[in-house]
Write a protein that holds these residues in place. Structure first.
Motif, PDB file in Angstrom:
ATOM      1  N   GLU A  34      -6.825   6.873  10.861  1.00 26.41           N
ATOM      2  CA  GLU A  34      -6.364   7.311   9.535  1.00 26.41           C
ATOM      3  C   GLU A  34      -7.030   6.499   8.424  1.00 26.41           C
ATOM      4  OE1 GLU A  34      -1.955   8.400  10.479  1.00 26.41           O
ATOM      5  OE2 GLU A  34      -2.082   7.237   8.609  1.00 26.41           O
TER       6      GLU A  34
ATOM      7  N   HIS B 294     -10.592   7.463   7.921  1.00 27.57           N
ATOM      8  CA  HIS B 294     -10.632   8.767   7.275  1.00 27.57           C
ATOM      9  C   HIS B 294     -10.400   8.624   5.768  1.00 27.57           C
ATOM     10  CE1 HIS B 294     -10.462  13.049   7.105  1.00 27.57           C
ATOM     11  NE2 HIS B 294      -9.290  13.000   6.484  1.00 27.57           N
ATOM     12  N   ARG B 295      -9.428   7.812   5.399  1.00 30.52           N
ATOM     13  CA  ARG B 295      -9.130   7.611   3.964  1.00 30.52           C
ATOM     14  C   ARG B 295     -10.292   6.939   3.249  1.00 30.52           C
ATOM     15  NH1 ARG B 295      -3.507   4.859   2.728  1.00 30.52           N
ATOM     16  NH2 ARG B 295      -4.046   5.486   0.619  1.00 30.52           N
TER      17      ARG B 295
ATOM     18  N   THR C  23      -5.111  -0.935   1.803  1.00 35.59           N
ATOM     19  CA  THR C  23      -5.958   0.262   1.845  1.00 35.59           C
ATOM     20  C   THR C  23      -6.099   0.859   0.443  1.00 35.59           C
ATOM     21  OG1 THR C  23      -5.037   0.664   4.029  1.00 35.59           O
ATOM     22  CG2 THR C  23      -6.323   2.440   3.076  1.00 35.59           C
ATOM     23  N   THR C  24      -4.983   0.917  -0.276  1.00 37.07           N
ATOM     24  CA  THR C  24      -5.023   1.464  -1.636  1.00 37.07           C
ATOM     25  C   THR C  24      -5.946   0.623  -2.527  1.00 37.07           C
ATOM     26  OG1 THR C  24      -2.741   2.097  -1.284  1.00 37.07           O
ATOM     27  CG2 THR C  24      -3.542   2.211  -3.546  1.00 37.07           C
TER      28      THR C  24
ATOM     29  N   LEU D 200      -9.483   1.382  -1.801  1.00 34.21           N
ATOM     30  CA  LEU D 200      -9.864   2.680  -2.359  1.00 34.21           C
ATOM     31  C   LEU D 200     -10.162   2.579  -3.852  1.00 34.21           C
ATOM     32  CD1 LEU D 200      -7.437   5.028  -0.425  1.00 34.21           C
ATOM     33  CD2 LEU D 200      -9.943   5.117  -0.398  1.00 34.21           C
TER      34      LEU D 200
END
Ligand code: GLN
Length: 278
Positions: A8, A11-12, A58-59, A62
């Protein structure tokens, strides 16, 4: 399951990182959260709070934040350093600078000054490897000095940090040193466009950029300071802008230094050594 989380995650991150980069980032995050090597934890699960942290990290990735700021730490010369947005993330090319100094100064009772220390990575790595050296370091940024001090304590390295402006050093306020080292800001504003998003949007511009009309000002001013505060036979070590190696050496040569340009592992002109040979 870690495998599912990893899938996941990758993918992100697909929009900004390659799969190989994502793999490295995933390993770094999991090792950080579990405080163990990823190879020892393949069968482990993340706890609720670790999962929350994982999601936050993760954020942040990003949003193009560098992984070292996300985790608040970076490795440099096999040593862990705390980092935050007040300091540059230590670079591999700077490890090469430190390596050269360690090779050339080992077993000597030298006095060293690091100008523009940031996280303190240079003086701390030097002190850990040159225990006989007496090391001072300066920075203009108070928040950088706070962090550099924390890093010295964390790594049990005796380094004296003080606040001073590299462009306005008063020679009479400082003793004479055997070694002066600096990785000053050296990227011209006009080169900013070519830089990675995570560098130009997140790392401190104070530590990176110089005006287009005076890109070598730090080398000029530190060179002048070294004329009076470097012992005869002492050495000035600079990290330099690969595009301006010859011009940087010329500035030092005009002041009377003998100079040597040294390439980094990528064959870019990266280090300038300048000596006063009397
Ligand atoms: N080497 C760093 C980079 O390319 C720059 C370091 C500096 O400006 N002193 O991002």
């Amino acid at each position: 399951m870690l495998k599912k989380i990893e899938k996941e995650f990758k993918h992100r991150l697909d929009i900004i990182y390659t799969r190989d980069e994502s793999s490295v980032l995933f390993k770094m995050i999991i090792s950080f959260l579990i405080r163990d090597n990823i190879n020892n934890i393949v069968n482990k699960e993340l706890s609720e709070s670790q999962l929350i942290n994982f999601d936050q990290f993760t954020t942040q990735l990003l949003a193009h934040q560098p992984i070292q700021y996300v985790l608040g730490e970076a490795d440099f010369y096999h040593i862990k350093f705390k980092v935050n947005r007040d300091v540059l993330i230590p670079r591999p090319e700077t490890e090469e600078l430190v390596y050269l100094i360690i090779c050339e100064q080992s077993n000597k009772e030298v006095t060293v000054l690091d100008i523009g220390t940031g996280s303190g990575c240079i003086p701390i790595a030097l002190k850990k490897n040159l225990p006989l050296a007496q090391i001072c370091a300066i920075d203009i940024s108070e928040s950088a000095l706070v962090l550099a001090n924390e890093n010295a304590i964390l790594n049990k390295a005796e380094v004296i940090f003080s606040k001073a402006d590299a462009l306005n050093l008063v020679s009479s306020e400082w003793s004479q040193f055997d070694v002066i080292v600096s990785n000053p800001p050296y990227i011209a504003q006009s080169e900013m466009e070519m830089m990675e998003e995570n560098v130009k949007s997140h790392e401190p511009h104070l530590a990176l950029f110089v005006d287009d009309d005076e890109p070598l000002i730090f080398y000029d001013k530190i060179g002048d300071f070294a004329l009076s505060n470097l012992k005869l036979g002492g050495t000035l070590y600079f990290e330099i802008n690969q595009q301006l190696a010859k011009e940087t050496a010329d500035i030092l040569m005009k002041k009377g230094f003998t100079t040597t340009i040294i390439k980094d592992i990528n064959q870019n002109d990266r280090i300038l050594k300048a000596q006063l040979l009397g």
